[in-house]
Design a protein around this motif. Structure first.
Motif, PDB file in Angstrom:
ATOM      1  N   HIS A 182       0.832  -1.208   0.000  1.00 30.11           N
ATOM      2  CA  HIS A 182       0.000   0.000   0.000  1.00 30.11           C
ATOM      3  C   HIS A 182       0.864   1.254   0.000  1.00 30.11           C
ATOM      4  O   HIS A 182       0.515   2.268  -0.608  1.00 30.11           O
ATOM      5  CB  HIS A 182      -0.923  -0.031   1.219  1.00 30.11           C
ATOM      6  CG  HIS A 182      -1.832   1.147   1.325  1.00 30.11           C
ATOM      7  ND1 HIS A 182      -2.884   1.348   0.453  1.00 30.11           N
ATOM      8  CD2 HIS A 182      -1.842   2.201   2.196  1.00 30.11           C
ATOM      9  CE1 HIS A 182      -3.518   2.468   0.782  1.00 30.11           C
ATOM     10  NE2 HIS A 182      -2.910   2.992   1.819  1.00 30.11           N
ATOM     11  N   ASP A 183       2.006   1.192   0.672  1.00 31.76           N
ATOM     12  CA  ASP A 183       2.934   2.318   0.742  1.00 31.76           C
ATOM     13  C   ASP A 183       4.162   2.003  -0.106  1.00 31.76           C
ATOM     14  O   ASP A 183       4.997   1.181   0.276  1.00 31.76           O
ATOM     15  CB  ASP A 183       3.342   2.556   2.200  1.00 31.76           C
ATOM     16  CG  ASP A 183       4.374   3.667   2.353  1.00 31.76           C
ATOM     17  OD1 ASP A 183       4.651   4.365   1.350  1.00 31.76           O
ATOM     18  OD2 ASP A 183       4.913   3.826   3.470  1.00 31.76           O
ATOM     19  N   PRO A 184       4.302   2.647  -1.257  1.00 33.97           N
ATOM     20  CA  PRO A 184       5.453   2.353  -2.120  1.00 33.97           C
ATOM     21  C   PRO A 184       6.786   2.692  -1.481  1.00 33.97           C
ATOM     22  O   PRO A 184       7.829   2.175  -1.897  1.00 33.97           O
ATOM     23  CB  PRO A 184       5.192   3.215  -3.360  1.00 33.97           C
ATOM     24  CG  PRO A 184       4.266   4.294  -2.903  1.00 33.97           C
ATOM     25  CD  PRO A 184       3.427   3.687  -1.842  1.00 33.97           C
ATOM     26  N   GLY A 185       6.776   3.521  -0.456  1.00 29.96           N
ATOM     27  CA  GLY A 185       8.011   3.884   0.215  1.00 29.96           C
ATOM     28  C   GLY A 185       8.626   2.744   1.017  1.00 29.96           C
ATOM     29  O   GLY A 185       9.763   2.865   1.490  1.00 29.96           O
ATOM     30  N   ARG A 186       7.890   1.631   1.152  1.00 27.63           N
ATOM     31  CA  ARG A 186       8.396   0.483   1.905  1.00 27.63           C
ATOM     32  C   ARG A 186       9.091  -0.545   1.008  1.00 27.63           C
ATOM     33  O   ARG A 186       9.421  -1.645   1.452  1.00 27.63           O
ATOM     34  CB  ARG A 186       7.260  -0.186   2.685  1.00 27.63           C
ATOM     35  CG  ARG A 186       6.767   0.669   3.846  1.00 27.63           C
ATOM     36  CD  ARG A 186       5.547   0.097   4.553  1.00 27.63           C
ATOM     37  NE  ARG A 186       5.686  -1.323   4.805  1.00 27.63           N
ATOM     38  CZ  ARG A 186       4.854  -2.252   4.321  1.00 27.63           C
ATOM     39  NH1 ARG A 186       3.829  -1.903   3.565  1.00 27.63           N
ATOM     40  NH2 ARG A 186       5.033  -3.524   4.616  1.00 27.63           N
ATOM     41  N   ALA A 187       9.339  -0.200  -0.235  1.00 26.54           N
ATOM     42  CA  ALA A 187       9.969  -1.146  -1.161  1.00 26.54           C
ATOM     43  C   ALA A 187      11.346  -1.575  -0.680  1.00 26.54           C
ATOM     44  O   ALA A 187      11.696  -2.767  -0.707  1.00 26.54           O
ATOM     45  CB  ALA A 187      10.057  -0.542  -2.558  1.00 26.54           C
ATOM     46  N   ASN A 188      12.161  -0.635  -0.232  1.00 24.89           N
ATOM     47  CA  ASN A 188      13.497  -0.983   0.241  1.00 24.89           C
ATOM     48  C   ASN A 188      13.434  -1.832   1.502  1.00 24.89           C
ATOM     49  O   ASN A 188      14.264  -2.729   1.702  1.00 24.89           O
ATOM     50  CB  ASN A 188      14.319   0.277   0.489  1.00 24.89           C
ATOM     51  CG  ASN A 188      14.728   0.970  -0.799  1.00 24.89           C
ATOM     52  OD1 ASN A 188      14.819   0.338  -1.850  1.00 24.89           O
ATOM     53  ND2 ASN A 188      14.955   2.271  -0.727  1.00 24.89           N
ATOM     54  N   LEU A 189      12.438  -1.568   2.364  1.00 25.37           N
ATOM     55  CA  LEU A 189      12.275  -2.372   3.567  1.00 25.37           C
ATOM     56  C   LEU A 189      11.893  -3.802   3.205  1.00 25.37           C
ATOM     57  O   LEU A 189      12.393  -4.761   3.815  1.00 25.37           O
ATOM     58  CB  LEU A 189      11.211  -1.757   4.471  1.00 25.37           C
ATOM     59  CG  LEU A 189      10.890  -2.531   5.760  1.00 25.37           C
ATOM     60  CD1 LEU A 189      12.138  -2.666   6.622  1.00 25.37           C
ATOM     61  CD2 LEU A 189       9.762  -1.844   6.530  1.00 25.37           C
ATOM     62  N   GLN A 207       1.542  -4.834   6.208  1.00 26.57           N
ATOM     63  CA  GLN A 207       0.911  -3.697   6.861  1.00 26.57           C
ATOM     64  C   GLN A 207      -0.526  -3.576   6.366  1.00 26.57           C
ATOM     65  O   GLN A 207      -0.897  -4.180   5.349  1.00 26.57           O
ATOM     66  CB  GLN A 207       1.697  -2.420   6.543  1.00 26.57           C
ATOM     67  CG  GLN A 207       3.119  -2.408   7.084  1.00 26.57           C
ATOM     68  CD  GLN A 207       3.166  -2.396   8.585  1.00 26.57           C
ATOM     69  OE1 GLN A 207       2.390  -1.689   9.246  1.00 26.57           O
ATOM     70  NE2 GLN A 207       4.073  -3.184   9.165  1.00 26.57           N
ATOM     71  N   PRO A 208      -1.378  -2.820   7.083  1.00 28.62           N
ATOM     72  CA  PRO A 208      -2.753  -2.632   6.583  1.00 28.62           C
ATOM     73  C   PRO A 208      -2.756  -2.128   5.145  1.00 28.62           C
ATOM     74  O   PRO A 208      -2.019  -1.215   4.789  1.00 28.62           O
ATOM     75  CB  PRO A 208      -3.324  -1.582   7.553  1.00 28.62           C
ATOM     76  CG  PRO A 208      -2.572  -1.807   8.827  1.00 28.62           C
ATOM     77  CD  PRO A 208      -1.170  -2.162   8.391  1.00 28.62           C
ATOM     78  N   GLY A 209      -3.563  -2.763   4.315  1.00 33.26           N
ATOM     79  CA  GLY A 209      -3.654  -2.397   2.913  1.00 33.26           C
ATOM     80  C   GLY A 209      -2.747  -3.209   2.008  1.00 33.26           C
ATOM     81  O   GLY A 209      -2.916  -3.197   0.789  1.00 33.26           O
ATOM     82  N   ASP A 210      -1.761  -3.909   2.571  1.00 32.12           N
ATOM     83  CA  ASP A 210      -0.887  -4.770   1.770  1.00 32.12           C
ATOM     84  C   ASP A 210      -1.610  -6.064   1.404  1.00 32.12           C
ATOM     85  O   ASP A 210      -2.490  -6.530   2.135  1.00 32.12           O
ATOM     86  CB  ASP A 210       0.383  -5.137   2.538  1.00 32.12           C
ATOM     87  CG  ASP A 210       1.288  -3.953   2.799  1.00 32.12           C
ATOM     88  OD1 ASP A 210       1.069  -2.883   2.207  1.00 32.12           O
ATOM     89  OD2 ASP A 210       2.227  -4.109   3.619  1.00 32.12           O
ATOM     90  N   ILE A 211      -1.202  -6.660   0.293  1.00 30.04           N
ATOM     91  CA  ILE A 211      -1.738  -7.954  -0.130  1.00 30.04           C
ATOM     92  C   ILE A 211      -0.580  -8.831  -0.595  1.00 30.04           C
ATOM     93  O   ILE A 211       0.278  -8.390  -1.370  1.00 30.04           O
ATOM     94  CB  ILE A 211      -2.779  -7.807  -1.261  1.00 30.04           C
ATOM     95  CG1 ILE A 211      -3.993  -7.016  -0.779  1.00 30.04           C
ATOM     96  CG2 ILE A 211      -3.223  -9.182  -1.766  1.00 30.04           C
ATOM     97  CD1 ILE A 211      -5.045  -6.804  -1.847  1.00 30.04           C
TER      98      ILE A 211
END
Length: 284
Positions: A182-189, A207-211
């Motif tokens: 859901h949050d593209p900023g978590r790609a590196n994580l 995280q909420p919203g992730d699939i």
């Protein structure tokens, strides 16, 4: 509301703090190729008119697995998608026109064991990654040094997801794991978690919203083997069953017209309708 086709019918399980939606399809449940042209007509050298090159559909896999990929694409819409294709990392890079050294390498990949008759035993979880190292020609040093890494690829289009399917489809079984953030900023994580020394925990990763989606497929179905489409989320959702019903209805419409398709152009139009999301006739 009518029941979906067997290969689009999802069971809902709770496991390790996640909501898990699983479609299981054995030889009796997975439809075979429907359009007679898939085995009666000679495939074109033009990739746009070749059903295998364009959709990863042929007279072996048929249309149903493409429907699974379309459902996965629809469910993950609006998120940043990343995928690990099991084993055939370098083949994916080649299809994508990437230098293999530019691929993001990770130490862990997900596994669903298609030889297990039930999903609860088939859902293995994260295992140490491995990549194909050919016997011939003799592997080069880079291949040998990176044999224990998977590739984490950006999946920016349905075409990219089809390329992944093409790259891994050469064996009797194949697997693609899709992380939709859901949050593209978590790609590196995501990449660092999949590359850490200890086994990742999917419950902690999402995280909420992730699939999370895993497509573990048997291309040559035999006794006891089954294909699994696994979807995991932190929150319960009705969208999985809604998508299953949409694609079930689309599949029935396609099945009713398949015998009337005469050309590859007509086939392309029919498949674009089949794989399209609700209220659309195309794929993105």
């Amino acid at each position: 509301m009518a029941d979906p086709e067997p290969f689009l019918r999802f069971a809902h399980e709770s496991r390790d703090g996640l909501h898990c939606y699983v479609a299981r399809a054995d030889e009796a449940d997975m439809p075979g190729p429907l359009w007679p042209g898939l085995w009666e007509q000679e495939y074109s050298d033009d990739a746009d008119l070749n059903p295998w090159c364009r959709y990863a559909i042929n007279n072996g896999d048929g249309e149903a697995l493409a429907v699974w990929r379309a459902l996965a694409w629809e469910l993950t819409a609006g998120r940043s998608r990343f995928a690990t294709p099991a084993y055939y990392r370098d083949e994916v890079a080649q299809l994508r026109g990437m230098n293999r050294e530019a691929v993001r390498l990770v130490r862990w990949e997900y596994e669903v064991d298609v030889e297990q008759p039930e999903w609860l035993s088939a859902d293995i979880g994260f295992v140490p990654a491995r990549a194909c190292v050919p016997l011939r020609p003799i592997p080069d040093p880079w291949q040998r040094e990176h044999a224990s890494f998977a590739g984490l690829f950006d999946v920016a289009s349905f075409r990219h997801l089809t390329d992944l399917a093409l790259a891994v489809a050469g064996d009797a079984t194949s697997e693609i794991t899709l992380f939709a953030l859901h949050d593209p900023g978590r790609a590196n994580l995501l990449a660092s978690t999949l590359d850490q020394a200890h086994r990742p925990d999917l419950t902690e990763m999402l995280q909420p919203g992730d699939i999370f989606v895993d497509l573990a497929v048997v291309h040559d179905l035999g006794a006891g083997a089954a294909s699994y489409l696994t979807i995991k989320t932190l929150e319960a959702t009705d969208e999985v069953n809604h998508a299953g019903e949409h694609f079930s209805q689309a599949f029935r419409r396609y099945a009713n017209q398949a015998n009337r398709i005469r050309t590859f152009n007509e086939f392309n139009t029919a498949i674009d309708h089949l794989l399209g999301p609700p209220r659309s006739i195309g794929t993105t």
